[in-house]
Motif scaffolding. Structure first.
Motif, PDB file in Angstrom:
ATOM      1  N   ARG A 177      31.652  49.011  33.867  1.00  0.00           N
ATOM      2  CA  ARG A 177      31.476  47.914  34.822  1.00  0.00           C
ATOM      3  C   ARG A 177      30.975  48.433  36.172  1.00  0.00           C
ATOM      4  NH1 ARG A 177      36.327  45.759  34.601  1.00  0.00           N
ATOM      5  NH2 ARG A 177      37.099  47.060  36.275  1.00  0.00           N
ATOM      6  N   ASP A 178      31.457  49.608  36.580  1.00  0.00           N
ATOM      7  CA  ASP A 178      31.051  50.180  37.863  1.00  0.00           C
ATOM      8  C   ASP A 178      29.560  50.513  37.889  1.00  0.00           C
ATOM      9  OD1 ASP A 178      33.669  49.948  38.604  1.00  0.00           O
ATOM     10  OD2 ASP A 178      34.132  52.093  38.405  1.00  0.00           O
ATOM     11  N   ARG A 179      28.966  50.805  36.723  1.00  0.00           N
ATOM     12  CA  ARG A 179      27.549  51.163  36.667  1.00  0.00           C
ATOM     13  C   ARG A 179      26.633  49.939  36.658  1.00  0.00           C
ATOM     14  NH1 ARG A 179      29.707  54.942  32.856  1.00  0.00           N
ATOM     15  NH2 ARG A 179      29.884  56.956  33.850  1.00  0.00           N
ATOM     16  N   VAL A 180      27.211  48.751  36.383  1.00  0.00           N
ATOM     17  CA  VAL A 180      26.423  47.518  36.378  1.00  0.00           C
ATOM     18  C   VAL A 180      26.174  47.116  37.825  1.00  0.00           C
ATOM     19  CG1 VAL A 180      26.446  45.068  35.749  1.00  0.00           C
ATOM     20  CG2 VAL A 180      27.393  46.769  34.181  1.00  0.00           C
ATOM     21  N   PRO A 181      24.915  46.833  38.192  1.00  0.00           N
ATOM     22  CA  PRO A 181      24.641  46.422  39.569  1.00  0.00           C
ATOM     23  C   PRO A 181      25.481  45.205  39.962  1.00  0.00           C
ATOM     24  CG  PRO A 181      22.598  46.831  38.386  1.00  0.00           C
ATOM     25  CD  PRO A 181      23.710  46.904  37.385  1.00  0.00           C
ATOM     26  N   GLY A 182      26.147  45.317  41.107  1.00  0.00           N
ATOM     27  CA  GLY A 182      26.997  44.235  41.587  1.00  0.00           C
ATOM     28  C   GLY A 182      28.389  44.265  41.002  1.00  0.00           C
ATOM     29  N   GLY A 183      28.647  45.181  40.057  1.00  0.00           N
ATOM     30  CA  GLY A 183      29.964  45.255  39.420  1.00  0.00           C
ATOM     31  C   GLY A 183      31.020  45.794  40.360  1.00  0.00           C
ATOM     32  N   GLY A 184      30.681  46.837  41.111  1.00  0.00           N
ATOM     33  CA  GLY A 184      31.600  47.425  42.067  1.00  0.00           C
ATOM     34  C   GLY A 184      32.827  48.040  41.426  1.00  0.00           C
ATOM     35  N   LYS A 185      33.511  48.910  42.173  1.00  0.00           N
ATOM     36  CA  LYS A 185      34.736  49.523  41.677  1.00  0.00           C
ATOM     37  C   LYS A 185      35.873  48.515  41.776  1.00  0.00           C
ATOM     38  CE  LYS A 185      33.999  54.413  42.315  1.00  0.00           C
ATOM     39  NZ  LYS A 185      34.171  54.905  40.984  1.00  0.00           N
ATOM     40  N   SER A 186      36.688  48.480  40.763  1.00  0.00           N
ATOM     41  CA  SER A 186      37.812  47.553  40.753  1.00  0.00           C
ATOM     42  C   SER A 186      39.045  48.250  41.311  1.00  0.00           C
ATOM     43  CB  SER A 186      38.082  47.069  39.333  1.00  0.00           C
ATOM     44  OG  SER A 186      39.231  46.265  39.312  1.00  0.00           O
ATOM     45  N   VAL A 187      39.463  47.849  42.506  1.00  0.00           N
ATOM     46  CA  VAL A 187      40.648  48.458  43.103  1.00  0.00           C
ATOM     47  C   VAL A 187      41.918  47.916  42.475  1.00  0.00           C
ATOM     48  CG1 VAL A 187      39.549  48.977  45.306  1.00  0.00           C
ATOM     49  CG2 VAL A 187      40.707  46.796  45.004  1.00  0.00           C
ATOM     50  N   THR A 188      41.784  46.857  41.676  1.00  0.00           N
ATOM     51  CA  THR A 188      42.968  46.290  41.043  1.00  0.00           C
ATOM     52  C   THR A 188      43.225  46.871  39.654  1.00  0.00           C
ATOM     53  OG1 THR A 188      41.720  44.434  40.119  1.00  0.00           O
ATOM     54  CG2 THR A 188      42.715  44.111  42.294  1.00  0.00           C
ATOM     55  N   ARG A 189      42.363  47.763  39.182  1.00  0.00           N
ATOM     56  CA  ARG A 189      42.554  48.378  37.865  1.00  0.00           C
ATOM     57  C   ARG A 189      43.903  49.087  37.836  1.00  0.00           C
ATOM     58  NH1 ARG A 189      38.428  52.569  37.126  1.00  0.00           N
ATOM     59  NH2 ARG A 189      37.056  50.797  37.334  1.00  0.00           N
ATOM     60  N   GLY A 190      44.711  48.783  36.819  1.00  0.00           N
ATOM     61  CA  GLY A 190      46.014  49.418  36.679  1.00  0.00           C
ATOM     62  C   GLY A 190      47.105  48.778  37.513  1.00  0.00           C
ATOM     63  N   VAL A 191      46.842  47.613  38.106  1.00  0.00           N
ATOM     64  CA  VAL A 191      47.832  46.943  38.958  1.00  0.00           C
ATOM     65  C   VAL A 191      48.006  45.503  38.493  1.00  0.00           C
ATOM     66  CG1 VAL A 191      48.466  46.296  41.312  1.00  0.00           C
ATOM     67  CG2 VAL A 191      47.060  48.323  40.933  1.00  0.00           C
ATOM     68  N   LYS A 192      49.255  45.093  38.358  1.00  0.00           N
ATOM     69  CA  LYS A 192      49.574  43.704  38.024  1.00  0.00           C
ATOM     70  C   LYS A 192      50.661  43.249  38.978  1.00  0.00           C
ATOM     71  CE  LYS A 192      49.793  39.921  35.562  1.00  0.00           C
ATOM     72  NZ  LYS A 192      49.483  38.857  36.481  1.00  0.00           N
ATOM     73  N   ALA A 193      50.419  42.111  39.651  1.00  0.00           N
ATOM     74  CA  ALA A 193      51.394  41.578  40.599  1.00  0.00           C
ATOM     75  C   ALA A 193      51.839  40.189  40.180  1.00  0.00           C
ATOM     76  CB  ALA A 193      50.789  41.522  42.003  1.00  0.00           C
ATOM     77  N   GLU A 194      53.091  39.900  40.427  1.00  0.00           N
ATOM     78  CA  GLU A 194      53.629  38.551  40.304  1.00  0.00           C
ATOM     79  C   GLU A 194      54.116  38.170  41.692  1.00  0.00           C
ATOM     80  OE1 GLU A 194      56.491  37.857  37.177  1.00  0.00           O
ATOM     81  OE2 GLU A 194      55.601  39.470  35.986  1.00  0.00           O
ATOM     82  N   VAL A 195      53.519  37.111  42.249  1.00  0.00           N
ATOM     83  CA  VAL A 195      53.823  36.715  43.618  1.00  0.00           C
ATOM     84  C   VAL A 195      54.537  35.377  43.627  1.00  0.00           C
ATOM     85  CG1 VAL A 195      52.851  36.221  45.893  1.00  0.00           C
ATOM     86  CG2 VAL A 195      51.804  37.973  44.457  1.00  0.00           C
ATOM     87  N   GLY A 196      55.680  35.344  44.307  1.00  0.00           N
ATOM     88  CA  GLY A 196      56.425  34.106  44.508  1.00  0.00           C
ATOM     89  C   GLY A 196      56.231  33.625  45.937  1.00  0.00           C
ATOM     90  N   GLU A 197      57.114  32.744  46.402  1.00  0.00           N
ATOM     91  CA  GLU A 197      56.995  32.214  47.761  1.00  0.00           C
ATOM     92  C   GLU A 197      57.285  33.269  48.818  1.00  0.00           C
ATOM     93  OE1 GLU A 197      58.834  28.497  48.674  1.00  0.00           O
ATOM     94  OE2 GLU A 197      58.364  27.684  46.698  1.00  0.00           O
ATOM     95  N   SER A 198      58.276  34.132  48.553  1.00  0.00           N
ATOM     96  CA  SER A 198      58.650  35.124  49.567  1.00  0.00           C
ATOM     97  C   SER A 198      58.819  36.532  49.000  1.00  0.00           C
ATOM     98  CB  SER A 198      59.944  34.703  50.256  1.00  0.00           C
ATOM     99  OG  SER A 198      60.997  34.635  49.314  1.00  0.00           O
ATOM    100  N   GLN A 199      58.641  36.684  47.684  1.00  0.00           N
ATOM    101  CA  GLN A 199      58.834  37.984  47.054  1.00  0.00           C
ATOM    102  C   GLN A 199      57.701  38.293  46.088  1.00  0.00           C
ATOM    103  OE1 GLN A 199      62.637  37.305  45.140  1.00  0.00           O
ATOM    104  NE2 GLN A 199      63.712  38.409  46.763  1.00  0.00           N
ATOM    105  N   THR A 200      57.554  39.575  45.789  1.00  0.00           N
ATOM    106  CA  THR A 200      56.569  39.999  44.792  1.00  0.00           C
ATOM    107  C   THR A 200      57.124  41.166  43.988  1.00  0.00           C
ATOM    108  OG1 THR A 200      54.260  40.662  44.445  1.00  0.00           O
ATOM    109  CG2 THR A 200      55.359  41.592  46.359  1.00  0.00           C
ATOM    110  N   ALA A 201      56.653  41.284  42.752  1.00  0.00           N
ATOM    111  CA  ALA A 201      57.002  42.409  41.879  1.00  0.00           C
ATOM    112  C   ALA A 201      55.692  42.989  41.360  1.00  0.00           C
ATOM    113  CB  ALA A 201      57.874  41.942  40.725  1.00  0.00           C
ATOM    114  N   LEU A 202      55.640  44.311  41.234  1.00  0.00           N
ATOM    115  CA  LEU A 202      54.407  44.994  40.858  1.00  0.00           C
ATOM    116  C   LEU A 202      54.609  45.923  39.676  1.00  0.00           C
ATOM    117  CD1 LEU A 202      53.611  45.798  44.516  1.00  0.00           C
ATOM    118  CD2 LEU A 202      52.016  44.572  43.064  1.00  0.00           C
TER     119      LEU A 202
END
Length: 156
Positions: A69-94
């Protein structure tokens, strides 16, 4: 909200005129701010990558797809690779998936990643980070070729 909270307050001015006070508190407290999962994932991904000993983020398969994906023009590096977040109103878990460099203490790197991620996410979002789970999916050996490096050209 009660009826009393919605009704503008009537106050008497110094000259005897009746004034209407509108709003309910300072402007910064009026309304709600929501933060998308992807925002927290980007912050956490950047913070995790800043830790010495973290070679890459994500599993081997996700890194392979990411390298394509990074080699495809406009694909860019994904800084979210390997990260999953669950966001609530005042808390988050990663949940983070990392690859560490050979020779580093995995326990120390994981602790440093937790500290850096929690500090960055809480500072930037105001959310309380309740947990950061880290899965070490690989160790980068010194003589291994990097999966994300450019392949050798076949033609000269």
């Amino acid at each position: 909200m009660t009826e009393q909270q919605r009704t503008p307050e009537k106050v008497t001015g110094g000259d005897g005129r009746t004034l209407t006070r509108r709003g309910g508190g300072p402007p910064a407290t009026r309304g709600r701010t929501t933060i998308a999962d992807g925002v927290v994932e980007k912050i956490a991904g950047m913070a995790a990558r800043d830790v010495v000993g973290v070679h890459a983020m994500g599993s081997g398969l996700s890194r392979t797809f990411g390298a394509v994906r990074d080699r495809v023009p406009g694909g860019g590096k994904s800084v979210t690779r390997g990260v999953k977040a669950e966001v609530g109103e005042s808390q988050t878990a990663l949940d983070l998936e990392i690859v560490v460099d050979y020779g580093v203490s995995i326990a120390d790197v994981a602790g440093d990643v937790r500290e850096n991620v929690i500090a960055a996410v809480e500072r930037m979002t105001g959310l309380e980070v309740v947990e950061v789970n880290i899965a070490v999916s690989d160790v980068k050996l010194p003589d291994e070729e990097d999966e994300e490096s450019e392949p050798e050209p076949r033609l000269q």
